[in-house]
Design an enzyme around this catalytic site. Structure first.
Site, PDB file in Angstrom:
ATOM      1  N   LYS A  34      38.818  -2.134   3.405  1.00 53.86           N
ATOM      2  CA  LYS A  34      38.266  -0.901   2.819  1.00 53.86           C
ATOM      3  C   LYS A  34      39.192   0.275   3.094  1.00 53.86           C
ATOM      4  O   LYS A  34      40.026   0.223   4.018  1.00 53.86           O
ATOM      5  CB  LYS A  34      36.885  -0.590   3.401  1.00 53.86           C
ATOM      6  CG  LYS A  34      36.833  -0.404   4.936  1.00 53.86           C
ATOM      7  CD  LYS A  34      37.168   0.977   5.460  1.00 53.86           C
ATOM      8  CE  LYS A  34      37.053   1.072   6.986  1.00 53.86           C
ATOM      9  NZ  LYS A  34      37.680   2.270   7.552  1.00 53.86           N
ATOM     10  N   ASP A  91      31.131  -0.595  11.181  1.00 52.55           N
ATOM     11  CA  ASP A  91      31.621  -0.769   9.805  1.00 52.55           C
ATOM     12  C   ASP A  91      31.079  -2.019   9.128  1.00 52.55           C
ATOM     13  O   ASP A  91      31.203  -2.172   7.918  1.00 52.55           O
ATOM     14  CB  ASP A  91      33.150  -0.938   9.822  1.00 52.55           C
ATOM     15  CG  ASP A  91      33.884   0.376   9.675  1.00 52.55           C
ATOM     16  OD1 ASP A  91      33.216   1.397   9.422  1.00 52.55           O
ATOM     17  OD2 ASP A  91      35.120   0.363   9.799  1.00 52.55           O
TER      18      ASP A  91
HETATM   19  O1  C5P Z   1      31.121   0.381  16.410  1.00 50.66           O
HETATM   20  P1  C5P Z   1      32.582   0.227  16.660  1.00 50.66           P
HETATM   21  O2  C5P Z   1      32.898  -0.859  17.638  1.00 50.66           O
HETATM   22  O3  C5P Z   1      33.382   0.158  15.422  1.00 50.66           O
HETATM   23  O4  C5P Z   1      33.034   1.606  17.361  1.00 50.66           O
HETATM   24  C1  C5P Z   1      34.169   1.737  18.197  1.00 50.66           C
HETATM   25  C2  C5P Z   1      34.069   3.039  18.975  1.00 50.66           C
HETATM   26  O5  C5P Z   1      34.189   4.154  18.095  1.00 50.66           O
HETATM   27  C3  C5P Z   1      32.722   3.234  19.660  1.00 50.66           C
HETATM   28  O6  C5P Z   1      32.732   2.675  20.945  1.00 50.66           O
HETATM   29  C4  C5P Z   1      32.595   4.746  19.707  1.00 50.66           C
HETATM   30  O7  C5P Z   1      33.317   5.269  20.801  1.00 50.66           O
HETATM   31  C5  C5P Z   1      33.285   5.191  18.451  1.00 50.66           C
HETATM   32  N1  C5P Z   1      32.357   5.437  17.331  1.00 50.66           N
HETATM   33  C6  C5P Z   1      31.596   6.594  17.319  1.00 50.66           C
HETATM   34  N2  C5P Z   1      30.739   6.823  16.277  1.00 50.66           N
HETATM   35  C7  C5P Z   1      30.630   5.952  15.264  1.00 50.66           C
HETATM   36  C8  C5P Z   1      31.401   4.770  15.242  1.00 50.66           C
HETATM   37  C9  C5P Z   1      32.262   4.539  16.298  1.00 50.66           C
HETATM   38  O8  C5P Z   1      31.670   7.406  18.240  1.00 50.66           O
HETATM   39  N3  C5P Z   1      29.811   6.204  14.248  1.00 50.66           N
END
Ligand code: C5P
Length: 333
Positions: free
Chosen positions: A14, A143
């Site tokens: 994406k 995501d």
């Molecule tokens: O959910 P994911 O593993 O993709 O997120 C990685 C990091 O990015 C999370 O640990 C967080 O610190 C940050 N994040 C965030 N807000 C979001 C998505 C991700 O702060 N909506």
């Protein structure tokens, strides 16, 4: 009847046409408003049932094989759900061919996880509500829910609130990945309230998509751009090189480091890519992928139902699709 051979499943990457970080949440995550677009760059998964009940993954990038791989974690998570629901265990051998660069802002790992969930739900003959599937996806990463339906979508909340939109205007995309890693958590941490967006650009772009209007390319925004350009000089330099190569618009995807430049015609896109490649940049010439294309390639689950009620798993003949197998349950071990 046992189902013995592998299915191949594409996992489209994406870009974020817009990505606005709206503020920090009490749970430490951030609220987002983003228009996401599936693109033609994709990994390929081959999934074959493993009658011994083992779940394994091999990858052509060996460092990505192993228990941390999000596609394998998706398999374990779905299997745990199946065990809880039906009291039986499920095995699979996953082969993963990587094309999408890792830690690039293109959602490659998340796309793999969503493709694994959809394919395994079918392979294992699991019928579940769209809500449950979305919940499993959200547990794997912010995501991942988007990739269950692909196409163009408005994404809100932490990333788990996905509203499918009609396909956005089709675009050629020159992608350029500067040779740096931008850890997602650190990129969020680098933002302060002064950086946060108000969601207006995302609403405007989503509105244009809903009306079937051309994309307002001057309204594509990304909250991370200023800090990532400041903290990673190689991203700033790649940005300038893209502009010099003829890209009218350059944006960051996710928290980077990958940059994308949208083009309405192939010739200038191909010329820009050639110049950038000659200058030693890692580039791809991709294009947006509409929902119908995703559904044709992934005749595994009724992704249209994701916006609605129950997610059933119709057979390819019901869907008029090709390339899949009947959703017969595997024999119990
Ligand atoms: O959910 P994911 O593993 O993709 O997120 C990685 C990091 O990015 C999370 O640990 C967080 O610190 C940050 N994040 C965030 N807000 C979001 C998505 C991700 O702060 N909506």
């Amino acid at each position: 009847m046992a189902w013995t051979h592998a299915v191949f499943v594409p996992a489209y990457a994406k870009i974020n046409l817009t990505l606005e970080v709206l503020g920090r949440r009490p749970d430490g995550f951030h609220d987002l408003a983003s228009v996401l677009q599936a693109i033609s760059l994709h990994d390929t998964l081959a999934l074959a049932p493993a009658p011994d009940g083992a779940r394994t993954l091999v990858c052509d990038v060996p460092v990505l094989a192993g228990e941390a791989n999000l596609a394998l974690r998706a398999a374990h998570l779905l299997a745990a759900h199946v065990v809880a629901a039906a009291g039986s265990d499920r095995g699979v051998r996953i082969e993963l061919r990587k094309e999408t660069p890792v830690q690039a802002g293109l959602g490659g790992g998340s796309a793999d996880a969503a493709a694994a969930l959809l394919a395994l739900a079918r392979l294992w003959g699991v019928a579940m509500s769209a809500e449950t599937l979305r919940e499993l996806a959200a547990q794997l990463g912010s995501d991942v829910p988007f990739f269950l339906a692909g196409g163009t979508a408005l994404v809100e909340g932490r990333g788990e609130r996905v509203t499918s939109l009609p396909d956005a205007e089709p675009l050629w995309l020159v992608l350029l990945k500067p040779p740096v890693a931008v850890p997602t958590g650190a990129a969020f941490a680098a933002l302060g309230p002064g950086d946060w967006g108000d969601g207006a650009a995302t609403a405007e772009v989503a509105g244009a998509v809903r009306r079937g209007a051309p994309l307002p390319l001057d309204r594509l925004v990304n909250t991370f751009e200023a800090s990532v350009r400041r903290d990673y000089p190689l991203v700033a330099r790649a940005w300038d090189d893209l502009l010099a190569a003829g890209a009218p618009v350059v944006r960051l995807s996710g928290s980077g480091p990958t940059l994308f430049a949208p083009f309405r015609e192939l010739s200038p896109a191909a010329a820009a890519q050639q110049r950038l490649r000659a200058a030693g940049h890692e580039t791809w010439l991709a294009h947006s992928v509409g929902r119908a294309e995703v559904e044709r390639a992934l005749p595994l689950a009724d992704t249209r139902a994701l916006g609605g009620t129950s997610l059933r798993l119709p057979s390819p003949s019901q869907r008029g699709g090709a390339g899949g197998e009947d959703p017969r349950p595997l024999p119990e071990p």
